[in-house]
Design a protein around this motif. Sequence first.
Motif, PDB file in Angstrom:
ATOM      1  N   LEU A   1       0.838  -1.207   0.000  1.00  0.00           N
ATOM      2  CA  LEU A   1       0.000   0.000   0.000  1.00  0.00           C
ATOM      3  C   LEU A   1       0.875   1.260   0.000  1.00  0.00           C
ATOM      4  O   LEU A   1       0.605   2.219  -0.733  1.00  0.00           O
ATOM      5  N   ILE A   2       1.935   1.243   0.818  1.00  0.00           N
ATOM      6  CA  ILE A   2       2.845   2.397   0.905  1.00  0.00           C
ATOM      7  C   ILE A   2       3.433   2.703  -0.474  1.00  0.00           C
ATOM      8  O   ILE A   2       3.426   3.857  -0.924  1.00  0.00           O
ATOM      9  N   GLU A   3       3.916   1.673  -1.149  1.00  0.00           N
ATOM     10  CA  GLU A   3       4.550   1.874  -2.464  1.00  0.00           C
ATOM     11  C   GLU A   3       3.559   2.406  -3.489  1.00  0.00           C
ATOM     12  O   GLU A   3       3.863   3.339  -4.243  1.00  0.00           O
ATOM     13  N   GLN A   4       2.363   1.827  -3.525  1.00  0.00           N
ATOM     14  CA  GLN A   4       1.357   2.262  -4.506  1.00  0.00           C
ATOM     15  C   GLN A   4       0.900   3.697  -4.234  1.00  0.00           C
ATOM     16  O   GLN A   4       0.703   4.488  -5.159  1.00  0.00           O
ATOM     17  N   THR A   5       0.725   4.026  -2.948  1.00  0.00           N
ATOM     18  CA  THR A   5       0.269   5.370  -2.588  1.00  0.00           C
ATOM     19  C   THR A   5       1.350   6.401  -2.925  1.00  0.00           C
ATOM     20  O   THR A   5       1.054   7.469  -3.471  1.00  0.00           O
ATOM     21  N   ARG A   6       2.591   6.064  -2.617  1.00  0.00           N
ATOM     22  CA  ARG A   6       3.711   6.953  -2.964  1.00  0.00           C
ATOM     23  C   ARG A   6       3.772   7.210  -4.468  1.00  0.00           C
ATOM     24  O   ARG A   6       4.014   8.322  -4.914  1.00  0.00           O
ATOM     25  N   ASN A   7       3.599   6.145  -5.249  1.00  0.00           N
ATOM     26  CA  ASN A   7       3.670   6.278  -6.702  1.00  0.00           C
ATOM     27  C   ASN A   7       2.614   7.247  -7.228  1.00  0.00           C
ATOM     28  O   ASN A   7       2.895   8.090  -8.083  1.00  0.00           O
ATOM     29  N   LEU A   8       1.391   7.123  -6.708  1.00  0.00           N
ATOM     30  CA  LEU A   8       0.329   8.010  -7.177  1.00  0.00           C
ATOM     31  C   LEU A   8       0.557   9.425  -6.658  1.00  0.00           C
ATOM     32  O   LEU A   8       0.303  10.405  -7.373  1.00  0.00           O
ATOM     33  N   TYR A   9       1.047   9.539  -5.423  1.00  0.00           N
ATOM     34  CA  TYR A   9       1.360  10.872  -4.876  1.00  0.00           C
ATOM     35  C   TYR A   9       2.363  11.565  -5.803  1.00  0.00           C
ATOM     36  O   TYR A   9       2.204  12.737  -6.148  1.00  0.00           O
ATOM     37  N   ARG A  10       3.397  10.823  -6.202  1.00  0.00           N
ATOM     38  CA  ARG A  10       4.420  11.376  -7.097  1.00  0.00           C
ATOM     39  C   ARG A  10       3.811  11.907  -8.386  1.00  0.00           C
ATOM     40  O   ARG A  10       4.169  12.953  -8.883  1.00  0.00           O
ATOM     41  N   ARG A  11       2.893  11.109  -8.911  1.00  0.00           N
ATOM     42  CA  ARG A  11       2.267  11.436 -10.195  1.00  0.00           C
ATOM     43  C   ARG A  11       1.463  12.730 -10.088  1.00  0.00           C
ATOM     44  O   ARG A  11       1.340  13.490 -11.045  1.00  0.00           O
ATOM     45  N   LEU A  12       0.897  12.950  -8.903  1.00  0.00           N
ATOM     46  CA  LEU A  12       0.020  14.111  -8.708  1.00  0.00           C
ATOM     47  C   LEU A  12       0.722  15.296  -8.053  1.00  0.00           C
ATOM     48  O   LEU A  12       0.096  16.316  -7.785  1.00  0.00           O
ATOM     49  N   ARG A  13       2.022  15.146  -7.789  1.00  0.00           N
ATOM     50  CA  ARG A  13       2.735  16.200  -7.051  1.00  0.00           C
ATOM     51  C   ARG A  13       2.545  17.613  -7.626  1.00  0.00           C
ATOM     52  O   ARG A  13       2.261  18.543  -6.869  1.00  0.00           O
ATOM     53  N   PRO A  14       2.716  17.810  -8.946  1.00  0.00           N
ATOM     54  CA  PRO A  14       2.573  19.185  -9.454  1.00  0.00           C
ATOM     55  C   PRO A  14       1.196  19.773  -9.152  1.00  0.00           C
ATOM     56  O   PRO A  14       1.059  20.971  -8.899  1.00  0.00           O
ATOM     57  N   TYR A  15       0.188  18.910  -9.162  1.00  0.00           N
ATOM     58  CA  TYR A  15      -1.189  19.378  -8.993  1.00  0.00           C
ATOM     59  C   TYR A  15      -1.509  19.587  -7.516  1.00  0.00           C
ATOM     60  O   TYR A  15      -2.222  20.522  -7.151  1.00  0.00           O
ATOM     61  N   ARG A  16      -0.963  18.727  -6.652  1.00  0.00           N
ATOM     62  CA  ARG A  16      -1.162  18.912  -5.211  1.00  0.00           C
ATOM     63  C   ARG A  16      -0.454  20.189  -4.757  1.00  0.00           C
ATOM     64  O   ARG A  16      -0.963  20.930  -3.918  1.00  0.00           O
ATOM     65  N   ARG A  17       0.694  20.442  -5.355  1.00  0.00           N
ATOM     66  CA  ARG A  17       1.454  21.644  -5.004  1.00  0.00           C
ATOM     67  C   ARG A  17       0.686  22.900  -5.422  1.00  0.00           C
ATOM     68  O   ARG A  17       0.615  23.885  -4.693  1.00  0.00           O
ATOM     69  N   LEU A  18       0.105  22.832  -6.611  1.00  0.00           N
ATOM     70  CA  LEU A  18      -0.639  23.968  -7.143  1.00  0.00           C
ATOM     71  C   LEU A  18      -1.842  24.292  -6.268  1.00  0.00           C
ATOM     72  O   LEU A  18      -2.177  25.463  -6.052  1.00  0.00           O
ATOM     73  N   GLN A  19      -2.499  23.242  -5.752  1.00  0.00           N
ATOM     74  CA  GLN A  19      -3.678  23.444  -4.902  1.00  0.00           C
ATOM     75  C   GLN A  19      -3.373  24.331  -3.696  1.00  0.00           C
ATOM     76  O   GLN A  19      -4.228  25.083  -3.242  1.00  0.00           O
ATOM     77  N   LEU A  20      -2.140  24.189  -3.171  1.00  0.00           N
ATOM     78  CA  LEU A  20      -1.781  24.927  -1.953  1.00  0.00           C
ATOM     79  C   LEU A  20      -1.625  26.415  -2.212  1.00  0.00           C
ATOM     80  O   LEU A  20      -1.524  27.200  -1.278  1.00  0.00           O
TER      81      LEU A  20
END
Length: 221
Positions: free
Chosen positions: A143-162
Amino acid sequence: MSNHSATLREAIEELIAVGSLSPGQHLDETELAQRFGVSRTPIRETLIQLASMGLVVIRPRRGAIVAELGPQQLVEMFEVMSEMEATCGRLAARRMTPEEQQALLAAHQACKEARDAEEPDAYYYKNEVFHETIYAGSHNQFLIEQTRNLYRRLRPYRRLQLRVRNRLANSYDEHDGVVQAIVRGDGDLAAQLLRDHVMIQGQRFADLMASLPQLTQKHAA
């Protein structure tokens, strides 16, 4: 993977996360090789690694570009992200050791300091540590690995939200509820709060869509 190639991958991944390399931007191997002082071979290998992570798209005979996500893709990926984080939170509430709870409280405090300083970039990095602490607390390696992978993929967008108005304060307040639920061992509440925290819908989605040009304008310029 050698340390050097891991460092190169992390460096290019970071440029994508912070928007220095924008969605849709062509990735020139020669230019990147010069920037990092390496030959084109490690750059090509790194781009293949990033493509396997979904951050880069390699097109036959036309080279690599930074991956772009359309509105529908974004919604679908954030929907899955919110469920994965919810699962991490539920398990963390049951499985976190006292030491891990202390690490979560410390990460939460670091977010508070970045919020008080009104520094979205600093908050972004502290926020990443906060979420990572919850993933680790799930004690489920897959679960940790899969969640990290998706977090990575969405990083630019999560950053923009802030960068959206009031999002720092709201994000921190949402974290506060999550921390309390995890420390109390209330897995269902932790899951629900994390799901709501990560999901983009309604106004949050409209705000993100309105902010997207910030992510791509450097590329267009």
